[in-house]
Design a protein around this motif. Structure first.
Motif, PDB file in Angstrom:
ATOM      1  N   GLU A 291       0.829  -1.206   0.000  1.00  0.00           N
ATOM      2  CA  GLU A 291       0.000   0.000   0.000  1.00  0.00           C
ATOM      3  C   GLU A 291       0.867   1.260   0.000  1.00  0.00           C
ATOM      4  O   GLU A 291       0.642   2.196  -0.775  1.00  0.00           O
ATOM      5  CB  GLU A 291      -0.920  -0.008   1.221  1.00  0.00           C
ATOM      6  N   VAL A 292       1.874   1.266   0.863  1.00  0.00           N
ATOM      7  CA  VAL A 292       2.737   2.454   0.975  1.00  0.00           C
ATOM      8  C   VAL A 292       3.509   2.703  -0.319  1.00  0.00           C
ATOM      9  O   VAL A 292       3.689   3.850  -0.739  1.00  0.00           O
ATOM     10  CB  VAL A 292       3.704   2.291   2.161  1.00  0.00           C
ATOM     11  N   PHE A 293       3.955   1.624  -0.968  1.00  0.00           N
ATOM     12  CA  PHE A 293       4.771   1.757  -2.177  1.00  0.00           C
ATOM     13  C   PHE A 293       3.994   1.372  -3.437  1.00  0.00           C
ATOM     14  O   PHE A 293       4.557   0.879  -4.409  1.00  0.00           O
ATOM     15  CB  PHE A 293       6.025   0.883  -2.048  1.00  0.00           C
ATOM     16  N   ALA A 294       2.706   1.650  -3.418  1.00  0.00           N
ATOM     17  CA  ALA A 294       1.843   1.250  -4.538  1.00  0.00           C
ATOM     18  C   ALA A 294       2.239   1.900  -5.853  1.00  0.00           C
ATOM     19  O   ALA A 294       1.974   1.351  -6.928  1.00  0.00           O
ATOM     20  CB  ALA A 294       0.383   1.589  -4.210  1.00  0.00           C
ATOM     21  N   ASP A 295       2.896   3.047  -5.801  1.00  0.00           N
ATOM     22  CA  ASP A 295       3.206   3.780  -7.031  1.00  0.00           C
ATOM     23  C   ASP A 295       4.649   3.634  -7.495  1.00  0.00           C
ATOM     24  O   ASP A 295       5.044   4.281  -8.472  1.00  0.00           O
ATOM     25  CB  ASP A 295       2.889   5.267  -6.839  1.00  0.00           C
ATOM     26  N   VAL A 296       5.455   2.815  -6.814  1.00  0.00           N
ATOM     27  CA  VAL A 296       6.850   2.681  -7.233  1.00  0.00           C
ATOM     28  C   VAL A 296       6.938   1.823  -8.485  1.00  0.00           C
ATOM     29  O   VAL A 296       6.008   1.086  -8.842  1.00  0.00           O
ATOM     30  CB  VAL A 296       7.727   2.065  -6.110  1.00  0.00           C
ATOM     31  N   GLY A 297       8.105   1.897  -9.153  1.00  0.00           N
ATOM     32  CA  GLY A 297       8.293   1.123 -10.369  1.00  0.00           C
ATOM     33  C   GLY A 297       8.319  -0.366 -10.123  1.00  0.00           C
ATOM     34  O   GLY A 297       7.915  -1.151 -10.981  1.00  0.00           O
ATOM     35  N   ALA A 298       8.806  -0.773  -8.929  1.00  0.00           N
ATOM     36  CA  ALA A 298       8.841  -2.195  -8.593  1.00  0.00           C
ATOM     37  C   ALA A 298       8.992  -2.362  -7.087  1.00  0.00           C
ATOM     38  O   ALA A 298       9.844  -1.722  -6.471  1.00  0.00           O
ATOM     39  CB  ALA A 298       9.987  -2.899  -9.311  1.00  0.00           C
ATOM     40  N   TYR A 299       8.146  -3.213  -6.505  1.00  0.00           N
ATOM     41  CA  TYR A 299       8.287  -3.637  -5.113  1.00  0.00           C
ATOM     42  C   TYR A 299       8.607  -5.129  -5.149  1.00  0.00           C
ATOM     43  O   TYR A 299       7.833  -5.931  -5.696  1.00  0.00           O
ATOM     44  CB  TYR A 299       7.002  -3.393  -4.323  1.00  0.00           C
ATOM     45  N   VAL A 300       9.762  -5.508  -4.596  1.00  0.00           N
ATOM     46  CA  VAL A 300      10.199  -6.906  -4.621  1.00  0.00           C
ATOM     47  C   VAL A 300      10.293  -7.418  -3.189  1.00  0.00           C
ATOM     48  O   VAL A 300      11.071  -6.907  -2.383  1.00  0.00           O
ATOM     49  CB  VAL A 300      11.547  -7.062  -5.335  1.00  0.00           C
ATOM     50  N   TYR A 301       9.521  -8.428  -2.912  1.00  0.00           N
ATOM     51  CA  TYR A 301       9.434  -9.054  -1.587  1.00  0.00           C
ATOM     52  C   TYR A 301      10.283 -10.318  -1.557  1.00  0.00           C
ATOM     53  O   TYR A 301      10.172 -11.167  -2.449  1.00  0.00           O
ATOM     54  CB  TYR A 301       7.964  -9.375  -1.307  1.00  0.00           C
ATOM     55  N   ILE A 302      11.150 -10.437  -0.554  1.00  0.00           N
ATOM     56  CA  ILE A 302      11.914 -11.670  -0.401  1.00  0.00           C
ATOM     57  C   ILE A 302      11.058 -12.673   0.352  1.00  0.00           C
ATOM     58  O   ILE A 302      10.848 -12.573   1.552  1.00  0.00           O
ATOM     59  CB  ILE A 302      13.242 -11.439   0.338  1.00  0.00           C
TER      60      ILE A 302
END
Length: 329
Positions: free
Chosen positions: A87-98
């Motif tokens: 939710e916080v980073f909804a607008d970033v180019g990429a959110y990568v979860y380990i």
């Protein structure tokens, strides 16, 4: 210049991830609590924001201050962490979860993304901190990524198995390195054919960057070594990397009983083989590092550290009792 925000970033996987993004021309900001020494404290290319990632307001403040192009989440241990970050980073180019290979809830050889079932996760498991809930929590984090992608968030997951390499504070491979360096005879449980896929930490870091740049929203990507050695072969490979020779001594349940040892007391032992299919991420151009290149720096880092890994496995005194029994057979 693209900007990467690394949540975590100073201990093991995060440390190598920061270096990976720096090496590929990114500006980097580390967001963490600051509880551990920052190896990048004197590096002008790396900014630091102190905060607890479970505090949404601090996470939002970091997002506003950095305005990152990429976010890599190294320390999301509960599903809520992933949901909030998406939710916080909804607008970033990429959110990568380990995520983790432990997210898989069915035993298959190999385990494949989108095919091998994931663990279910109960509400109690979702907030637990015990090891038994680790796989279910990671699986639920994956599902949070998939749900976010359906809302238009460019969120993806990377699933490594056990990770090894320099600065590995878990010390799981350190146990075996210590045995190879300290003893001429190394006890290996069973017949040595136990199989657990591992992955080199620098390959995890490169996978995170490649997925951020080339991955598809809502997808999960397995990563692991190109070759999955059995445990006896790991001992041999480590001996080669350490430029030494050891005798591998196999001990089954009956022999181990002399030292009051169980097969599962040995680190990296797994009763059912754990192998991850990696064709999907290889299609993005990712490649695993050969053991001849990954293990020498791993051994050298062990030698330079105070890590032994001994607490992760049987005491040597107990192993000596097993060796004494084997000598009489």
């Amino acid at each position: 210049m693209a900007h990467a925000l690394i949540i975590g970033g100073t201990r093991f996987i995060g440390r190598h991830t920061v270096a990976e993004f720096l090496d590929h021309g990114y500006a980097v900001t580390v967001f963490n609590r600051g509880n551990h020494e920052n190896p990048f404290a004197d590096d002008d290319r790396v900014s630091h924001i102190q905060g607890d990632r479970t505090d949404r307001e601090r996470l939002e403040a970091a997002a506003a201050a950095v305005d990152p192009d990429v976010v890599v989440d190294c320390v999301a241990y509960h599903p809520r962490d992933v949901r909030v970050a998406c939710e916080v980073f909804a607008d970033v180019g990429a959110y990568v979860y380990i995520s983790s290979g432990a997210a898989y809830g069915a035993e298959r050889i190999p385990k494949r993304e989108g095919e091998t079932p994931l663990h279910d996760c109960t509400p109690e498991q979702a907030t637990s901190d015990d090891w038994e809930s680790y796989g279910p929590r990671k699986a639920e984090g994956d599902r949070a990524v998939f749900a976010a992608a359906e809302r238009g968030v460019t969120a993806m997951a990377v699933r490594p198995p056990v990770v090894y390499g320099p600065h590995d504070y878990t010390e799981r491979l350190d146990y075996w390195i210590d045995r190879v360096l300290a003893h001429d005879r190394v006890v290996v449980p069973g017949d040595g054919t136990n199989l657990r896929h591992l992955v080199y930490v620098e390959d995890v870091a490169s996978a995170l960057r490649i997925v951020a740049e080339e991955g598809e929203a809502g997808e999960a990507y397995n990563i692991s070594d190109g070759h999955a050695p059995v445990l006896a072969e790991w001992v041999s490979l480590l001996a080669d990397a350490a430029d030494t020779e050891v005798e591998t001594v196999f001990a089954g349940p009956r022999e181990l009983a002399a030292g009051d040892i169980e097969l599962t007391d040995f680190p990296l032992y797994r009763e059912y083989p754990h192998v991850l299919e990696t064709a999907k991420i290889r299609e993005l151009g990712w490649e695993a590092t050969p053991h001849a290149e990954s293990l020498p720096p791993t051994v050298e880092d062990h030698r330079a550290s105070d890590r032994t890994g001994r607490e992760n496995g049987p005491d040597r005194e107990a192993e000596e009792r097993v060796l004494s029994i084997l000598e009489t057979l």
